[in-house]
Motif scaffolding. Structure first.
Motif: not given
Length: 221
Positions: A61-63, A206-208, A212-215
């Motif tokens: 996700l971070v990448s 904010a985008m990270i 994580f809020h919308d996997p």
């Protein structure tokens, strides 16, 4: 597997950040760290439902988010500033038997299932080798991302002891904490001021958090 090392040269005559880059590398070399609590509740629920591990999901996700921010993918090739198309996560694994660590990296792929399998393959191949860096690489577009799952920190500041060859961020996560029905995780981002300001780091974080809020949207069902 094919490793994406695609770059675009940065033209210093037209680069909007040229003066800031010079100022923060030559006149006043500066970096900074921002620490936040990341809400990981939705991703934790998704992972339990689909039987996936957290660490490779975190790396992915971070990448994936970083691929959307050009400020965080700037490096050098033969003294030429370049912007990489993607960065590949370089992370540590912990050996339970002797409490040592090893550094591994996994090739980023925009497809979550492919990246996840790449990660599992790397762990299977190199995970039991008790050396500092069992998987060697000549790739210049690896960025440091890790976790301290034993510690719920409020601040984490890495201290480099060698001249910088890249301006990639260093990202560190901490121990999960439960709050009623929610889970949070501390997350630290350290960056060189030459390539990014507080605004850019705020947008990245904010985008990270959005990811994580919308996997389901970011990982697929």
């Amino acid at each position: 597997m094919s490793l994406n090392t695609t770059t675009t040269p940065i033209d210093l005559t037209t680069w909007s950040r040229r003066e800031y880059f010079y100022y923060f590398t030559k006149m006043m070399p500066t970096g900074f760290t921002v620490n936040v609590d990341l809400d990981i509740t939705a991703t934790q629920d998704w992972l339990r439902k689909h039987d996936y591990k957290f660490n490779p999901t975190y790396l992915y996700l971070v990448s994936k988010v970083m691929a959307r921010f050009p400020e965080f993918r700037i490096g050098r090739e033969n003294d030429q500033l370049v912007r990489y198309e993607v960065l590949h996560p370089s992370y540590t694994i912990f050996h339970e038997d002797d409490h040592t660590i090893s550094n591994l990296w996994t090739a980023y792929d925009p497809d979550f299932a492919t990246f996840y399998q790449n990660y599992l393959d790397d762990i299977s191949t190199y995970g039991n080798q008790h050396t500092p860096a069992p998987k060697q690489s000549q790739s210049a577009n690896l960025y440091m991302i890790g976790s301290l799952p034993w510690t719920n920190f409020t601040s984490y500041v890495p201290l480099p002891f060698t001249p910088l060859q890249t301006f990639f961020p260093i990202i560190q996560a901490g121990k999960f904490t439960e709050h009623a029905d929610n889970w949070t995780m501390p997350l630290s981002v350290t960056i060189h001021h030459a390539v990014a300001d507080g605004y850019h780091v705020s947008q990245l974080l904010a985008m990270i958090q959005t990811a994580f809020h919308d996997p389901t949207e970011w990982l697929g069902a």
